[in-house]
Design a protein around this motif. Structure first.
Motif, PDB file in Angstrom:
ATOM      1  N   ILE A   1       0.730  -1.232   0.094  1.00  0.00           N
ATOM      2  CA  ILE A   1      -0.013  -0.059  -0.212  1.00  0.00           C
ATOM      3  C   ILE A   1       0.939   1.245   0.095  1.00  0.00           C
ATOM      4  CG2 ILE A   1      -1.870   1.352   1.272  1.00  0.00           C
ATOM      5  CD1 ILE A   1      -3.125  -1.305   1.778  1.00  0.00           C
ATOM      6  N   PRO A   2       1.940   1.393   0.765  1.00  0.00           N
ATOM      7  CA  PRO A   2       2.702   2.551   0.661  1.00  0.00           C
ATOM      8  C   PRO A   2       3.509   2.874  -0.768  1.00  0.00           C
ATOM      9  CG  PRO A   2       3.101   1.362   2.861  1.00  0.00           C
ATOM     10  CD  PRO A   2       2.229   0.521   2.099  1.00  0.00           C
ATOM     11  N   VAL A   3       3.717   1.704  -1.140  1.00  0.00           N
ATOM     12  CA  VAL A   3       4.537   1.889  -2.254  1.00  0.00           C
ATOM     13  C   VAL A   3       3.419   2.371  -3.457  1.00  0.00           C
ATOM     14  CG1 VAL A   3       5.902   0.374  -4.274  1.00  0.00           C
ATOM     15  CG2 VAL A   3       6.341   0.202  -1.792  1.00  0.00           C
ATOM     16  N   LEU A   4       2.333   1.585  -3.213  1.00  0.00           N
ATOM     17  CA  LEU A   4       1.317   2.028  -4.474  1.00  0.00           C
ATOM     18  C   LEU A   4       0.994   3.494  -4.177  1.00  0.00           C
ATOM     19  CD1 LEU A   4      -0.475   0.773  -6.658  1.00  0.00           C
ATOM     20  CD2 LEU A   4      -2.180   0.117  -4.743  1.00  0.00           C
ATOM     21  N   ARG A   5       0.627   3.873  -3.209  1.00  0.00           N
ATOM     22  CA  ARG A   5       0.624   5.351  -2.894  1.00  0.00           C
ATOM     23  C   ARG A   5       1.380   6.358  -3.685  1.00  0.00           C
ATOM     24  NH1 ARG A   5      -1.849   4.761   3.159  1.00  0.00           N
ATOM     25  NH2 ARG A   5      -3.613   4.419   2.477  1.00  0.00           N
ATOM     26  N   LEU A   6       2.881   5.820  -3.321  1.00  0.00           N
ATOM     27  CA  LEU A   6       3.938   6.719  -4.134  1.00  0.00           C
ATOM     28  C   LEU A   6       3.616   6.570  -5.625  1.00  0.00           C
ATOM     29  CD1 LEU A   6       6.911   5.877  -1.989  1.00  0.00           C
ATOM     30  CD2 LEU A   6       5.878   7.964  -2.041  1.00  0.00           C
ATOM     31  N   GLU A   7       3.381   5.519  -6.079  1.00  0.00           N
ATOM     32  CA  GLU A   7       3.102   5.270  -7.551  1.00  0.00           C
ATOM     33  C   GLU A   7       1.912   6.062  -8.052  1.00  0.00           C
ATOM     34  OE1 GLU A   7       2.829   0.889  -8.096  1.00  0.00           O
ATOM     35  OE2 GLU A   7       4.981   0.659  -8.257  1.00  0.00           O
ATOM     36  N   ILE A   8       1.075   6.200  -7.349  1.00  0.00           N
ATOM     37  CA  ILE A   8      -0.129   7.010  -7.613  1.00  0.00           C
ATOM     38  C   ILE A   8       0.406   8.437  -7.769  1.00  0.00           C
ATOM     39  CG2 ILE A   8      -2.503   7.808  -7.019  1.00  0.00           C
ATOM     40  CD1 ILE A   8      -3.065   4.759  -5.880  1.00  0.00           C
ATOM     41  N   ASP A   9       1.027   8.937  -6.621  1.00  0.00           N
ATOM     42  CA  ASP A   9       1.151  10.235  -6.523  1.00  0.00           C
ATOM     43  C   ASP A   9       2.359  10.703  -7.839  1.00  0.00           C
ATOM     44  OD1 ASP A   9       0.147  10.776  -4.304  1.00  0.00           O
ATOM     45  OD2 ASP A   9       1.832  10.492  -2.940  1.00  0.00           O
ATOM     46  N   TYR A  10       3.145   9.905  -7.940  1.00  0.00           N
ATOM     47  CA  TYR A  10       3.888   9.858  -9.139  1.00  0.00           C
ATOM     48  C   TYR A  10       3.253   9.889 -10.567  1.00  0.00           C
ATOM     49  CZ  TYR A  10       7.654   9.320 -12.992  1.00  0.00           C
ATOM     50  OH  TYR A  10       8.218   9.533 -14.140  1.00  0.00           O
ATOM     51  N   GLU A  11       2.134   9.067 -10.809  1.00  0.00           N
ATOM     52  CA  GLU A  11       1.564   8.833 -11.969  1.00  0.00           C
ATOM     53  C   GLU A  11       0.573  10.395 -12.101  1.00  0.00           C
ATOM     54  OE1 GLU A  11       1.239   7.921 -15.544  1.00  0.00           O
ATOM     55  OE2 GLU A  11       2.369   6.689 -13.882  1.00  0.00           O
ATOM     56  N   LEU A  12       0.145  10.788 -10.924  1.00  0.00           N
ATOM     57  CA  LEU A  12      -0.735  11.990 -10.965  1.00  0.00           C
ATOM     58  C   LEU A  12       0.319  13.227 -11.365  1.00  0.00           C
ATOM     59  CD1 LEU A  12      -2.957  11.658  -7.608  1.00  0.00           C
ATOM     60  CD2 LEU A  12      -3.806  11.805  -9.938  1.00  0.00           C
ATOM     61  N   SER A  13       1.563  13.287 -11.104  1.00  0.00           N
ATOM     62  CA  SER A  13       2.360  14.208 -11.481  1.00  0.00           C
ATOM     63  C   SER A  13       2.510  14.237 -13.052  1.00  0.00           C
ATOM     64  CB  SER A  13       3.671  14.255 -10.793  1.00  0.00           C
ATOM     65  OG  SER A  13       4.441  15.078 -11.162  1.00  0.00           O
ATOM     66  N   THR A  14       2.661  13.031 -13.205  1.00  0.00           N
ATOM     67  CA  THR A  14       2.846  12.553 -14.981  1.00  0.00           C
ATOM     68  C   THR A  14       1.816  13.197 -15.640  1.00  0.00           C
ATOM     69  OG1 THR A  14       4.192  10.812 -14.233  1.00  0.00           O
ATOM     70  CG2 THR A  14       3.307  10.990 -16.436  1.00  0.00           C
ATOM     71  N   LEU A  15       0.542  12.905 -14.880  1.00  0.00           N
ATOM     72  CA  LEU A  15      -0.850  13.146 -15.729  1.00  0.00           C
ATOM     73  C   LEU A  15      -0.721  14.657 -15.686  1.00  0.00           C
ATOM     74  CD1 LEU A  15      -3.363  12.939 -16.960  1.00  0.00           C
ATOM     75  CD2 LEU A  15      -4.320  12.401 -14.661  1.00  0.00           C
ATOM     76  N   PHE A  16      -0.586  15.326 -14.732  1.00  0.00           N
ATOM     77  CA  PHE A  16      -0.412  17.065 -14.841  1.00  0.00           C
ATOM     78  C   PHE A  16       0.437  17.375 -15.771  1.00  0.00           C
ATOM     79  CE2 PHE A  16       1.194  21.131 -13.126  1.00  0.00           C
ATOM     80  CZ  PHE A  16       0.173  21.637 -12.958  1.00  0.00           C
ATOM     81  N   ASP A  17       1.682  17.168 -15.790  1.00  0.00           N
ATOM     82  CA  ASP A  17       2.505  17.525 -16.811  1.00  0.00           C
ATOM     83  C   ASP A  17       1.987  17.118 -18.275  1.00  0.00           C
ATOM     84  OD1 ASP A  17       4.165  18.101 -14.953  1.00  0.00           O
ATOM     85  OD2 ASP A  17       5.469  16.338 -15.158  1.00  0.00           O
ATOM     86  N   ALA A  18       1.434  15.989 -18.553  1.00  0.00           N
ATOM     87  CA  ALA A  18       0.688  15.879 -19.771  1.00  0.00           C
ATOM     88  C   ALA A  18      -0.470  16.734 -20.131  1.00  0.00           C
ATOM     89  CB  ALA A  18       0.059  14.318 -19.636  1.00  0.00           C
ATOM     90  N   ILE A  19      -1.230  17.066 -19.162  1.00  0.00           N
ATOM     91  CA  ILE A  19      -2.296  18.100 -19.168  1.00  0.00           C
ATOM     92  C   ILE A  19      -1.650  19.450 -19.752  1.00  0.00           C
ATOM     93  CG2 ILE A  19      -4.186  19.321 -18.113  1.00  0.00           C
ATOM     94  CD1 ILE A  19      -4.623  16.765 -16.587  1.00  0.00           C
ATOM     95  N   GLN A  20      -0.817  19.878 -19.059  1.00  0.00           N
ATOM     96  CA  GLN A  20      -0.081  21.159 -19.211  1.00  0.00           C
ATOM     97  C   GLN A  20       0.518  21.092 -20.527  1.00  0.00           C
ATOM     98  OE1 GLN A  20       0.065  23.691 -17.139  1.00  0.00           O
ATOM     99  NE2 GLN A  20      -1.173  22.830 -15.900  1.00  0.00           N
ATOM    100  N   ALA A  21       0.935  20.013 -21.154  1.00  0.00           N
ATOM    101  CA  ALA A  21       1.401  19.832 -22.388  1.00  0.00           C
ATOM    102  C   ALA A  21       0.672  19.657 -23.495  1.00  0.00           C
ATOM    103  CB  ALA A  21       2.758  18.743 -22.364  1.00  0.00           C
ATOM    104  N   ASN A  22      -0.541  19.517 -23.023  1.00  0.00           N
ATOM    105  CA  ASN A  22      -1.577  19.226 -23.834  1.00  0.00           C
ATOM    106  C   ASN A  22      -1.295  17.853 -24.724  1.00  0.00           C
ATOM    107  OD1 ASN A  22      -4.181  19.679 -24.875  1.00  0.00           O
ATOM    108  ND2 ASN A  22      -3.867  20.743 -26.495  1.00  0.00           N
ATOM    109  N   ASP A  23      -0.561  16.795 -24.161  1.00  0.00           N
ATOM    110  CA  ASP A  23      -0.486  15.656 -24.752  1.00  0.00           C
ATOM    111  C   ASP A  23      -1.260  14.797 -24.599  1.00  0.00           C
ATOM    112  OD1 ASP A  23       0.987  13.287 -25.703  1.00  0.00           O
ATOM    113  OD2 ASP A  23       2.632  13.732 -24.696  1.00  0.00           O
ATOM    114  N   GLN A  24      -2.099  14.325 -25.613  1.00  0.00           N
ATOM    115  CA  GLN A  24      -3.268  13.256 -25.385  1.00  0.00           C
ATOM    116  C   GLN A  24      -2.995  12.303 -25.178  1.00  0.00           C
ATOM    117  OE1 GLN A  24      -6.622  14.229 -25.199  1.00  0.00           O
ATOM    118  NE2 GLN A  24      -6.032  16.354 -25.288  1.00  0.00           N
TER     119      GLN A  24
END
Length: 62
Positions: free
Chosen positions: A17-40
């Motif tokens: 669970i703690p590792v999974l939470r870190l992976e989710i946080d990282y993936e949310l950051s990746t999603l944010f970057d993709a949204i900012q770059a408008n990379d569908q």
């Protein structure tokens, strides 16, 4: 024997669970970057991974 297997799964979940939470946080950051770059394509890939993480989290917390 069934109790031993259940105890092992519980311990495995407590470690995952703690590792999974870190992976989710990282993936949310990746999603944010993709949204900012408008990379569908990156947005869709990130959302797919987040959905898999969500499903795994639900299984582990049940």
């Amino acid at each position: 024997m069934k109790q031993v297997i259940e105890a092992f799964r519980r311990q495995d979940a407590e470690q995952r669970i703690p590792v999974l939470r870190l992976e989710i946080d990282y993936e949310l950051s990746t999603l944010f970057d993709a949204i900012q770059a408008n990379d569908q394509a990156a947005m869709l890939a990130s959302k797919d991974r987040l959905d898999k993480y969500r499903q795994e989290m639900l299984r582990l917390e049940a």
